[in-house]
Design a protein around this motif. Structure first.
Motif, PDB file in Angstrom:
ATOM      1  N   GLY A  42      -7.692  21.389  92.779  1.00 30.98           N
ATOM      2  CA  GLY A  42      -7.119  20.522  93.792  1.00 30.98           C
ATOM      3  C   GLY A  42      -7.843  20.651  95.118  1.00 30.98           C
ATOM      4  O   GLY A  42      -8.943  21.206  95.200  1.00 30.98           O
ATOM      5  N   ASP A  43      -7.185  20.169  96.155  1.00 31.48           N
ATOM      6  CA  ASP A  43      -7.782  20.125  97.486  1.00 31.48           C
ATOM      7  C   ASP A  43      -7.081  21.100  98.426  1.00 31.48           C
ATOM      8  O   ASP A  43      -6.370  22.021  97.993  1.00 31.48           O
ATOM      9  CB  ASP A  43      -7.762  18.698  98.032  1.00 31.48           C
ATOM     10  CG  ASP A  43      -6.357  18.096  98.045  1.00 31.48           C
ATOM     11  OD1 ASP A  43      -5.380  18.831  98.315  1.00 31.48           O
ATOM     12  OD2 ASP A  43      -6.230  16.873  97.789  1.00 31.48           O
ATOM     13  N   ALA A  77      -8.302  25.558  93.794  1.00 32.99           N
ATOM     14  CA  ALA A  77      -8.342  24.431  94.740  1.00 32.99           C
ATOM     15  C   ALA A  77      -9.205  24.792  95.946  1.00 32.99           C
ATOM     16  O   ALA A  77      -9.235  25.946  96.390  1.00 32.99           O
ATOM     17  CB  ALA A  77      -6.927  24.066  95.178  1.00 32.99           C
ATOM     18  N   ARG A  81     -12.108  18.804  98.895  1.00 33.23           N
ATOM     19  CA  ARG A  81     -12.636  18.283  97.634  1.00 33.23           C
ATOM     20  C   ARG A  81     -11.812  17.108  97.122  1.00 33.23           C
ATOM     21  O   ARG A  81     -10.610  17.017  97.352  1.00 33.23           O
ATOM     22  CB  ARG A  81     -12.677  19.378  96.570  1.00 33.23           C
ATOM     23  CG  ARG A  81     -13.966  20.185  96.537  1.00 33.23           C
ATOM     24  CD  ARG A  81     -14.288  20.812  97.847  1.00 33.23           C
ATOM     25  NE  ARG A  81     -15.492  21.649  97.788  1.00 33.23           N
ATOM     26  CZ  ARG A  81     -15.822  22.501  98.745  1.00 33.23           C
ATOM     27  NH1 ARG A  81     -15.068  22.638  99.826  1.00 33.23           N
ATOM     28  NH2 ARG A  81     -16.930  23.211  98.647  1.00 33.23           N
ATOM     29  N   SER A  82     -12.503  16.247  96.420  1.00 29.44           N
ATOM     30  CA  SER A  82     -11.872  15.130  95.720  1.00 29.44           C
ATOM     31  C   SER A  82     -12.031  15.352  94.223  1.00 29.44           C
ATOM     32  O   SER A  82     -12.717  16.283  93.787  1.00 29.44           O
ATOM     33  CB  SER A  82     -12.541  13.817  96.124  1.00 29.44           C
ATOM     34  OG  SER A  82     -13.861  13.746  95.598  1.00 29.44           O
ATOM     35  N   SER A  83     -11.429  14.467  93.434  1.00 34.65           N
ATOM     36  CA  SER A  83     -11.597  14.582  91.981  1.00 34.65           C
ATOM     37  C   SER A  83     -13.072  14.501  91.609  1.00 34.65           C
ATOM     38  O   SER A  83     -13.516  15.145  90.648  1.00 34.65           O
ATOM     39  CB  SER A  83     -10.811  13.475  91.274  1.00 34.65           C
ATOM     40  OG  SER A  83     -11.329  12.185  91.593  1.00 34.65           O
ATOM     41  N   PHE A 109      -5.401  15.717  93.057  1.00 31.81           N
ATOM     42  CA  PHE A 109      -6.371  15.173  94.004  1.00 31.81           C
ATOM     43  C   PHE A 109      -5.861  13.833  94.516  1.00 31.81           C
ATOM     44  O   PHE A 109      -5.022  13.199  93.893  1.00 31.81           O
ATOM     45  CB  PHE A 109      -7.740  14.972  93.342  1.00 31.81           C
ATOM     46  CG  PHE A 109      -8.448  16.239  92.969  1.00 31.81           C
ATOM     47  CD1 PHE A 109      -9.114  16.984  93.928  1.00 31.81           C
ATOM     48  CD2 PHE A 109      -8.447  16.685  91.659  1.00 31.81           C
ATOM     49  CE1 PHE A 109      -9.769  18.157  93.585  1.00 31.81           C
ATOM     50  CE2 PHE A 109      -9.104  17.853  91.296  1.00 31.81           C
ATOM     51  CZ  PHE A 109      -9.761  18.601  92.267  1.00 31.81           C
ATOM     52  N   ASP A 113     -10.170  11.653  97.885  1.00 31.18           N
ATOM     53  CA  ASP A 113     -10.619  10.480  97.142  1.00 31.18           C
ATOM     54  C   ASP A 113     -10.455   9.223  97.985  1.00 31.18           C
ATOM     55  O   ASP A 113     -11.187   8.246  97.807  1.00 31.18           O
ATOM     56  CB  ASP A 113      -9.808  10.347  95.848  1.00 31.18           C
ATOM     57  CG  ASP A 113     -10.178  11.382  94.815  1.00 31.18           C
ATOM     58  OD1 ASP A 113     -10.956  11.066  93.901  1.00 31.18           O
ATOM     59  OD2 ASP A 113      -9.701  12.528  94.931  1.00 31.18           O
ATOM     60  N   ARG A 121     -17.397  11.901  98.096  1.00 31.63           N
ATOM     61  CA  ARG A 121     -16.006  12.198  97.751  1.00 31.63           C
ATOM     62  C   ARG A 121     -15.177  10.987  97.360  1.00 31.63           C
ATOM     63  O   ARG A 121     -14.249  11.097  96.545  1.00 31.63           O
ATOM     64  CB  ARG A 121     -15.326  12.918  98.927  1.00 31.63           C
ATOM     65  CG  ARG A 121     -15.925  14.266  99.242  1.00 31.63           C
ATOM     66  CD  ARG A 121     -15.131  14.997 100.304  1.00 31.63           C
ATOM     67  NE  ARG A 121     -15.268  14.387 101.624  1.00 31.63           N
ATOM     68  CZ  ARG A 121     -14.687  14.855 102.728  1.00 31.63           C
ATOM     69  NH1 ARG A 121     -13.923  15.929 102.660  1.00 31.63           N
ATOM     70  NH2 ARG A 121     -14.884  14.271 103.908  1.00 31.63           N
TER      71      ARG A 121
END
Length: 276
Positions: A42-43, A77, A81-83, A109, A113, A121
Motif C-alpha cells: 500500500g501507500d 506499504a 507509491r501507487s499500484s 492503493f 494512482d 504513478r
C-alpha cells in the motif's frame, strides 16, 4: 565400571538431548502451527512511520493490536507509491518470496494512482489501475495466499454544511468491480471511513488526522494541517474498522481477531528510529 556399562550410561544420559533435537512430530507432540502473515502492499496511509515523522501513523502500524496470536503483520506499504510504482520499483517482487500458503496479501492503493499527470504513478481507474491490481491477485494466488483488496482510506474533506465528501473519484468503484470480477474479498475502507468521518464531524476528525498546532511536535515546528495522513487515534480507528470488516466478510475467523470492542491507547503506537 566396565567399558560397555560406561557406554550404556552415557547413551542413556544423552537420550533426552537427542529427543529434544528431534522434530516435534517424532517426539509425539503436535508441532506449533506457523503464524499466518498479513502482508500489506500500500501507500503512506498504511505504511510504517519513523520517529522523524511522528505523530504521523499508518493504519498498518495499529493492525497487530487487533489480530490474534496466530497472526502477524508484514507491512510493506511505502510512502508515495501507487499500484503501478509499487510494481515498477520492484517492491511487489521483493515481498513475494516471504509469502507462504495460507498467508494474506492486503492491497490498498488509490491516493497516488489519482496523480494522473505523474507518468511514474498515475493510472486510469478502469484500465491500468485494474490491470496492476490483477498482478497482485495473480501473484498471491500463485503462492496459495489469499489476496484481499481494500479501497483507499478516505481523506478528511467536508462541505460547508459539515457533510463528509468523497475524494477518490472512480478508483473505489473500479476496485469494487474488479473484486467482484475476480471473486476476491473486498474491504470497502473508503465507504467505511467516509461514514466514520461523517459521524465524527469536522472538528473531532482533526484529532484523527495529522493536525498539529505550532510547537506541538518538534517534527512540525510550524504546525501542520494534513487531511490525508493519520495520527495514532485515527490509525487505531481505521485498523479496528478493518479488522471488524475482515471478520464480517469471513476473511478472518473469530479467533483471528481481538480487542474489537476494547480500548487501544494511543501510547501503544511507537515510532522506531529512521532507517539509515
Amino acid at each position: 565400571m566396565s567399558l560397555t556399562r560406561r557406554r550404556t550410561a552415557a547413551a542413556l544420559a544423552a537420550l533426552p538431548l537427542a529427543l529434544a533435537a528431534l522434530p516435534a512430530e517424532a517426539r509425539g507432540r503436535e508441532p506449533r502451527p506457523r503464524p499466518r502473515t498479513v502482508h500489506i502492499a500500500g501507500d503512506s496511509t498504511a505504511a510504517q512511520k519513523y520517529s522523524d515523522a511522528a505523530p504521523e501513523t499508518g493504519w498498518g502500524m495499529a493492525l497487530p493490536f487487533f489480530l490474534g496470536q496466530g497472526m502477524r503483520v508484514a507491512n510493506h506499504a511505502m510512502n508515495g507509491r501507487s499500484s503501478k510504482s509499487f510494481v515498477d520499483e520492484g517492491l511487489l517482487a521483493a515481498l513475494l518470496p516471504d509469502v507462504r500458503p495460507g498467508d494474506f496479501l492486503f492491497v490498498q492503493f488509490g491516493h497516488n494512482d489519482e496523480k494522473t499527470t505523474d507518468p511514474l504513478r498515475g493510472t486510469d481507474p478502469w484500465t491500468t489501475y485494474q490491470d496492476h491490481l490483477r498482478l497482485y491477485i495473480t501473484q498471491a494466488r500463485a503462492r496459495h495466499a489469499r489476496p484481499v483488496l481494500l479501497t483507499p482510506v478516505e481523506r478528511r474533506r467536508f462541505a460547508e454544511d459539515g457533510t463528509a465528501k468523497p475524494s477518490h473519484g472512480e478508483y473505489p468503484a473500479a476496485m469494487r468491480a474488479l473484486a467482484a470480477e475476480e471473486r476476491v474479498p473486498l474491504i470497502d475502507t473508503q465507504a467505511l471511513t467516509l461514514a466514520r468521518w461523517q459521524e465524527l464531524g469536522p472538528e473531532a476528525t482533526q484529532d484523527y488526522f495529522n493536525w498539529l498546532a505550532p510547537g506541538a511536535s518538534p517534527n512540525y515546528p510550524d504546525g501542520v494541517q494534513d487531511n490525508t495522513h493519520l495520527q495514532p487515534r485515527g490509525a487505531v480507528d481505521v485498523a479496528r474498522t478493518t479488522a471488524r470488516a475482515l471478520l464480517d466478510a469471513r476473511v478472518l475467523a473469530p479467533g483471528d481477531v481481538r480487542r474489537l470492542g476494547a480500548p487501544v491507547p494511543a501510547r501503544w503506537i511507537t515510532w522506531p528510529p529512521p532507517r539509515p
